[in-house]
Design a protein around this motif. Structure first.
Motif, mmCIF file in Angstrom:
data_model
loop_
_atom_site.group_PDB
_atom_site.id
_atom_site.type_symbol
_atom_site.label_atom_id
_atom_site.label_comp_id
_atom_site.label_asym_id
_atom_site.label_seq_id
_atom_site.Cartn_x
_atom_site.Cartn_y
_atom_site.Cartn_z
ATOM 1 N N LYS A 39 0.833 -1.207 0.000
ATOM 2 C CA LYS A 39 0.000 0.000 0.000
ATOM 3 C C LYS A 39 0.866 1.255 0.000
ATOM 4 O O LYS A 39 0.590 2.222 -0.725
ATOM 5 C CB LYS A 39 -0.931 -0.004 1.221
ATOM 6 C CG LYS A 39 -1.977 1.108 1.205
ATOM 7 C CD LYS A 39 -2.882 0.995 -0.006
ATOM 8 C CE LYS A 39 -3.822 2.176 -0.119
ATOM 9 N NZ LYS A 39 -4.485 2.225 -1.434
ATOM 10 N N ILE A 40 1.924 1.253 0.785
ATOM 11 C CA ILE A 40 2.840 2.403 0.836
ATOM 12 C C ILE A 40 3.526 2.596 -0.520
ATOM 13 O O ILE A 40 3.676 3.724 -0.998
ATOM 14 C CB ILE A 40 3.873 2.224 1.965
ATOM 15 C CG1 ILE A 40 3.199 2.490 3.321
ATOM 16 C CG2 ILE A 40 5.056 3.172 1.790
ATOM 17 C CD1 ILE A 40 4.081 2.234 4.520
ATOM 18 N N LYS A 41 3.915 1.481 -1.143
ATOM 19 C CA LYS A 41 4.560 1.567 -2.457
ATOM 20 C C LYS A 41 3.579 2.125 -3.497
ATOM 21 O O LYS A 41 3.945 2.978 -4.318
ATOM 22 C CB LYS A 41 5.060 0.191 -2.891
ATOM 23 C CG LYS A 41 5.848 0.230 -4.199
ATOM 24 C CD LYS A 41 6.587 -1.068 -4.460
ATOM 25 C CE LYS A 41 7.451 -0.925 -5.724
ATOM 26 N NZ LYS A 41 8.324 -2.078 -5.930
ATOM 27 N N PRO A 91 11.521 4.445 8.503
ATOM 28 C CA PRO A 91 10.455 3.895 9.348
ATOM 29 C C PRO A 91 9.097 4.289 8.753
ATOM 30 O O PRO A 91 9.000 5.276 8.016
ATOM 31 C CB PRO A 91 10.688 4.573 10.704
ATOM 32 C CG PRO A 91 11.475 5.805 10.403
ATOM 33 C CD PRO A 91 12.268 5.523 9.161
ATOM 34 N N THR A 92 8.072 3.548 9.072
ATOM 35 C CA THR A 92 6.745 3.798 8.495
ATOM 36 C C THR A 92 6.270 5.214 8.795
ATOM 37 O O THR A 92 5.653 5.867 7.946
ATOM 38 C CB THR A 92 5.729 2.773 9.037
ATOM 39 O OG1 THR A 92 6.283 1.464 8.899
ATOM 40 C CG2 THR A 92 4.421 2.837 8.269
ATOM 41 N N LEU A 93 6.575 5.687 10.006
ATOM 42 C CA LEU A 93 6.141 7.022 10.404
ATOM 43 C C LEU A 93 6.669 8.094 9.466
ATOM 44 O O LEU A 93 5.999 9.108 9.217
ATOM 45 C CB LEU A 93 6.595 7.319 11.836
ATOM 46 C CG LEU A 93 6.178 8.678 12.421
ATOM 47 C CD1 LEU A 93 4.653 8.798 12.499
ATOM 48 C CD2 LEU A 93 6.797 8.894 13.797
ATOM 49 N N TYR A 94 7.856 7.885 8.900
ATOM 50 C CA TYR A 94 8.444 8.904 8.025
ATOM 51 C C TYR A 94 7.651 9.050 6.729
ATOM 52 O O TYR A 94 7.551 10.147 6.178
ATOM 53 C CB TYR A 94 9.913 8.575 7.733
ATOM 54 C CG TYR A 94 10.666 9.746 7.124
ATOM 55 C CD1 TYR A 94 10.729 10.973 7.786
ATOM 56 C CD2 TYR A 94 11.292 9.636 5.891
ATOM 57 C CE1 TYR A 94 11.389 12.054 7.225
ATOM 58 C CE2 TYR A 94 11.966 10.718 5.322
ATOM 59 C CZ TYR A 94 12.008 11.917 5.996
ATOM 60 O OH TYR A 94 12.654 12.994 5.448
ATOM 61 N N PHE A 95 7.088 7.956 6.238
ATOM 62 C CA PHE A 95 6.222 8.040 5.052
ATOM 63 C C PHE A 95 5.028 8.952 5.337
ATOM 64 O O PHE A 95 4.615 9.749 4.493
ATOM 65 C CB PHE A 95 5.723 6.654 4.640
ATOM 66 C CG PHE A 95 6.751 5.808 3.954
ATOM 67 C CD1 PHE A 95 7.071 6.006 2.617
ATOM 68 C CD2 PHE A 95 7.419 4.803 4.643
ATOM 69 C CE1 PHE A 95 8.030 5.229 1.969
ATOM 70 C CE2 PHE A 95 8.374 4.022 4.007
ATOM 71 C CZ PHE A 95 8.680 4.237 2.680
ATOM 72 N N SER A 99 -3.988 10.190 4.899
ATOM 73 C CA SER A 99 -4.761 9.519 5.951
ATOM 74 C C SER A 99 -4.577 8.000 5.877
ATOM 75 O O SER A 99 -4.555 7.326 6.910
ATOM 76 C CB SER A 99 -6.246 9.887 5.853
ATOM 77 O OG SER A 99 -6.794 9.451 4.623
ATOM 78 N N THR A 100 -4.409 7.466 4.663
ATOM 79 C CA THR A 100 -4.145 6.024 4.510
ATOM 80 C C THR A 100 -2.808 5.653 5.147
ATOM 81 O O THR A 100 -2.693 4.638 5.849
ATOM 82 C CB THR A 100 -4.123 5.638 3.017
ATOM 83 O OG1 THR A 100 -5.377 5.964 2.423
ATOM 84 C CG2 THR A 100 -3.864 4.149 2.834
ATOM 85 N N THR A 101 -1.800 6.493 4.912
ATOM 86 C CA THR A 101 -0.473 6.228 5.494
ATOM 87 C C THR A 101 -0.531 6.336 7.015
ATOM 88 O O THR A 101 0.118 5.555 7.727
ATOM 89 C CB THR A 101 0.567 7.217 4.931
ATOM 90 O OG1 THR A 101 0.460 7.242 3.500
ATOM 91 C CG2 THR A 101 1.977 6.800 5.307
ATOM 92 N N LYS A 102 -1.311 7.281 7.520
ATOM 93 C CA LYS A 102 -1.485 7.419 8.973
ATOM 94 C C LYS A 102 -2.118 6.153 9.549
ATOM 95 O O LYS A 102 -1.726 5.672 10.625
ATOM 96 C CB LYS A 102 -2.369 8.642 9.270
ATOM 97 C CG LYS A 102 -2.702 8.848 10.742
ATOM 98 C CD LYS A 102 -1.472 9.258 11.531
ATOM 99 C CE LYS A 102 -1.831 9.845 12.892
ATOM 100 N NZ LYS A 102 -2.580 8.941 13.767
ATOM 101 N N ALA A 103 -3.087 5.597 8.825
ATOM 102 C CA ALA A 103 -3.750 4.374 9.288
ATOM 103 C C ALA A 103 -2.774 3.206 9.360
ATOM 104 O O ALA A 103 -2.838 2.385 10.292
ATOM 105 C CB ALA A 103 -4.913 4.035 8.351
ATOM 106 N N ILE A 104 -1.838 3.141 8.403
ATOM 107 C CA ILE A 104 -0.821 2.079 8.418
ATOM 108 C C ILE A 104 0.091 2.250 9.634
ATOM 109 O O ILE A 104 0.453 1.274 10.306
ATOM 110 C CB ILE A 104 0.002 2.098 7.111
ATOM 111 C CG1 ILE A 104 -0.890 1.681 5.933
ATOM 112 C CG2 ILE A 104 1.205 1.152 7.207
ATOM 113 C CD1 ILE A 104 -0.262 1.899 4.567
ATOM 114 N N CYS A 105 0.446 3.498 9.947
ATOM 115 C CA CYS A 105 1.252 3.784 11.151
ATOM 116 C C CYS A 105 0.510 3.347 12.416
ATOM 117 O O CYS A 105 1.096 2.726 13.314
ATOM 118 C CB CYS A 105 1.565 5.277 11.247
ATOM 119 S SG CYS A 105 2.759 5.862 10.046
ATOM 120 N N ASP A 106 -0.770 3.681 12.474
ATOM 121 C CA ASP A 106 -1.587 3.310 13.647
ATOM 122 C C ASP A 106 -1.666 1.794 13.797
ATOM 123 O O ASP A 106 -1.646 1.260 14.913
ATOM 124 C CB ASP A 106 -2.988 3.904 13.524
ATOM 125 C CG ASP A 106 -2.986 5.426 13.633
ATOM 126 O OD1 ASP A 106 -1.973 5.987 14.113
ATOM 127 O OD2 ASP A 106 -3.982 6.056 13.230
#
Length: 210
Positions: free
Chosen positions: A21-23, A139-143, A112-119
């Motif tokens: 999803k991040i990619k 780290p995921t948070l940096y994305f 918001s999608t990336t924030k959800a992945i961090c959560d």
């Protein structure tokens, strides 16, 4: 003979659902930013036409006023005529703004999608715990932080463009119209770092090669 999983070094799956999803989000960021730039060019072309027509109208009006001052009463002076070309350019500029608004909303959704992945990572691994990066070093948070920074730039730029679209065809001040034109073209709220952030994100996710 196939090796059992125990024979190899334990590692994170090549691309988990979250990593995929991040990619995908990184590719979406690239596409949206490219679309925005094309729309910005189109919008500048329309805004430039509007300003040129407004200046031309003012020049003609001034000539008419000089010619009519001593030979006609107020009631006899010609009324401003409807300019269909100007109206069409304004409509097209407004349409461009609508497309840019949709792009900015998509950027917010990516964020918001990336924030959800961090959560989700925090939920699974606990707050403050560092997990292995999905790709290379980020780290995921940096994305999420990069997405948020980009999204805020485009949000502010969109607000500026909304002001320009509302005012540009109604302004009689040539200097102000030139400021509007320059602001539209150079996009002061989209920092130069935006391209570097995008390229870094594409490199991290494997869309770009070193």
């Amino acid at each position: 003979i196939a090796k059992s999983p125990a024979d190899g070094t334990p590692r994170r799956p090549v691309l988990s659902v979250s990593a995929r999803k991040i990619k995908d989000n990184a590719a979406d960021w690239h596409n949206l930013m490219m679309k925005w730039e094309r729309l910005n060019d189109n919008g500048f072309t329309m805004a430039n036409k509007i300003v040129n027509m407004k200046i031309g109208e003012q020049f003609q009006d001034n000539k008419l006023e000089i010619a009519c001052d001593n030979s006609a009463t107020e009631s006899e002076k010609p009324t401003p005529k409807y300019n269909e070309e100007l109206d069409n350019c304004c409509a097209e500029l407004l349409q461009t703004l609508k497309h840019m608004t949709k792009i900015q909303l998509k950027m917010e959704k990516l964020t918001s999608t990336t924030k959800a992945i961090c959560d989700l990572e925090t939920f699974h691994h606990g707050a403050g715990k560092h997990t292995a990066p999905f790709f290379h070093t980020w780290p995921t948070l940096y994305f999420y932080e990069v997405s948020l920074k980009l999204s805020e730039m485009y949000k502010k730029e969109l607000q500026l463009k909304q002001t320009i679209v509302q005012d540009i065809a109604h302004s009689a001040d040539q200097d102000l119209m030139m400021v509007y034109l320059s602001s539209w073209l150079y996009q002061p709220y989209i920092e130069n770092s935006s391209k570097l952030l995008l390229e870094a994100m594409l490199l991290e996710t494997g869309h770009r090669q070193c």
